[in-house]
Design a protein around this motif. Structure first.
Motif, short mmCIF file in Angstrom:
data_model
loop_
_atom_site.label_atom_id
_atom_site.label_comp_id
_atom_site.label_asym_id
_atom_site.label_seq_id
_atom_site.Cartn_x
_atom_site.Cartn_y
_atom_site.Cartn_z
N UNK A 243 0.82 -1.21 0.00
CA UNK A 243 0.00 0.00 0.00
C UNK A 243 0.85 1.27 0.00
N UNK A 244 2.08 1.17 0.47
CA UNK A 244 2.95 2.35 0.48
C UNK A 244 3.92 2.40 -0.69
N UNK A 245 3.81 1.42 -1.60
CA UNK A 245 4.68 1.42 -2.77
C UNK A 245 3.88 1.53 -4.07
N UNK A 246 2.62 1.91 -3.95
CA UNK A 246 1.75 1.99 -5.13
C UNK A 246 2.12 3.17 -6.01
N UNK A 251 -7.49 6.15 -1.29
CA UNK A 251 -8.45 6.67 -0.32
C UNK A 251 -9.11 5.52 0.40
N UNK A 252 -9.70 5.82 1.55
CA UNK A 252 -10.31 4.79 2.41
C UNK A 252 -11.63 5.31 2.95
N UNK A 275 -0.72 5.78 2.75
CA UNK A 275 0.25 6.79 2.34
C UNK A 275 -0.15 8.18 2.83
N UNK A 276 0.82 8.99 3.11
CA UNK A 276 0.56 10.35 3.60
C UNK A 276 -0.31 11.11 2.60
N UNK A 277 -1.33 11.79 3.11
CA UNK A 277 -2.22 12.57 2.27
C UNK A 277 -3.45 11.82 1.78
N UNK A 278 -3.56 10.54 2.14
CA UNK A 278 -4.74 9.75 1.72
C UNK A 278 -6.00 10.27 2.40
N UNK A 305 -14.70 11.34 -3.43
CA UNK A 305 -13.39 10.68 -3.43
C UNK A 305 -12.87 10.46 -4.84
N UNK A 306 -13.77 10.08 -5.75
CA UNK A 306 -13.36 9.87 -7.15
C UNK A 306 -12.88 11.20 -7.76
N UNK A 307 -13.64 12.25 -7.52
CA UNK A 307 -13.29 13.57 -8.08
C UNK A 307 -11.91 14.02 -7.63
N UNK A 308 -11.53 13.66 -6.43
CA UNK A 308 -10.23 14.07 -5.90
C UNK A 308 -9.07 13.53 -6.73
#
Length: 310
Positions: A243-246, A251-252, A275-278, A305-308
């Motif tokens: 998850x941190x190497x994507x 988003x969650x 990841x930072x900023x999620x 979330x999609x729009x982001x």
């Protein structure tokens, strides 16, 4: 239209109860969403026909949404209808589930290729991949392999854990048995239940899904899923690294009353591993099947979330 019954609140540890009004009649918005023009078809992927439904203008941002354990594309049919004007939106059924064909063997890579095969069949361009529960596991694995070709990943009530807290869900499951056959469709539909178990106010959604979850066989009626789906499936304890190497943002969104996670520590751990900023959204008064608990609110939050990502 409404039936009232008493249930224990999902977070309650005592016998206190409250009255919930169960909505049996389909609201007009739901009927309208189902009526939105869309394509229902199959993609031939590694020898199996995979069912998908597709809405919207191909020039709009692309989205594909993945369902949970032994569920199917019709769980999200109303979501496709509601978002059809904004996105090129696709839902699908994994092989061995829904209207898709069964295979002799399944593993995580099988489901990832199901997804990307549908992405190519429907000409999605850098899609956002949305995965609920089991579909979250598959969507994370899809992003691990195809992240550079994705605009984003949205995990829906699916948590990633550190290795010491990892649960290999399917490792100790008993061997699968042949599907149970019931003499009538009605009897099987009546047995439909959400897993993990939870109450749901929107009975009309459960009724719609249940009708789409059964199939006729030579001897009667059975569920649409293949009981052997999980015989060779491994989740993998490296998700915290993945998850941190994507190569795409994440988003969650989760139900604030979900019972899927053992304690609040699971949510805390998930937030720490993202990841930072999620973006993280807790959907109020919703449980694990949050799109059934709060359908319109879920679609609104999903849209944001999609729009982001675009």
């Amino acid at each position: 239209r409404f039936t009232s019954f008493s249930i224990a609140h999902p977070k309650s540890k005592d016998a206190h109860s409250f009255v919930m009004e169960v909505i049996k009649e389909q609201p007009q918005w739901f009927k309208d969403a189902l009526a939105v023009d869309h394509k229902s078809d199959f993609a031939e992927i590694a020898g199996a026909k995979i069912h998908f439904m597709e809405w919207g203008d191909p020039n709009n941002p692309s989205v594909i949404m993945l369902h949970g354990n032994h569920a199917h594309a019709h769980w999200f049919q109303f979501i496709g209808g509601l978002l059809a004007e904004k996105y090129h939106f696709v839902v699908m059924s994994f092989s061995g589930m829904g209207d898709s064909e069964w295979r002799s063997r399944y593993d995580k890579d099988t489901f990832v290729e199901d997804v990307w095969g549908v992405v190519k069949e429907t000409n999605l361009i850098k899609p956002v991949v949305v995965g609920h529960s089991f579909g979250g596991m598959v969507s994370l694995a899809t992003a691990d392999k195809y992240g550079e070709q994705m605009s984003g990943l949205i995990l829906v009530d699916f948590v990633v854990r550190r290795p010491e807290n990892h649960i290999e869900w399917y490792k100790n499951m008993p061997p699968s048995k042949p599907p149970k056959i019931r003499p009538s469709k009605e009897e099987l539909v009546q047995r439909f239940r959400l897993m993990p178990p939870q109450d749901c106010q929107n009975q009309y959604l459960l009724d719609f899904i249940a009708e789409k979850s059964v199939r006729e066989t030579d001897g009667g009626w059975s569920w649409t899923f293949d009981p052997s789906t999980y015989d060779h499936l491994e989740v993998g304890s490296d998700q915290h690294e993945i998850i941190n190497q994507l190569n795409c943002p994440v988003s969650f969104i989760y139900g604030e009353n979900t019972m899927e996670f053992d304690t609040g520590d699971s949510i805390k751990e998930m937030k720490e591993l993202l990841p930072e900023g999620s973006s993280v959204v807790a959907l109020e008064d919703a449980q694990h099947h949050l799109m059934l608990d709060k359908p319109l609110e879920f679609v609104d939050e999903l849209d944001k979330l999609i729009k982001d990502f675009f």
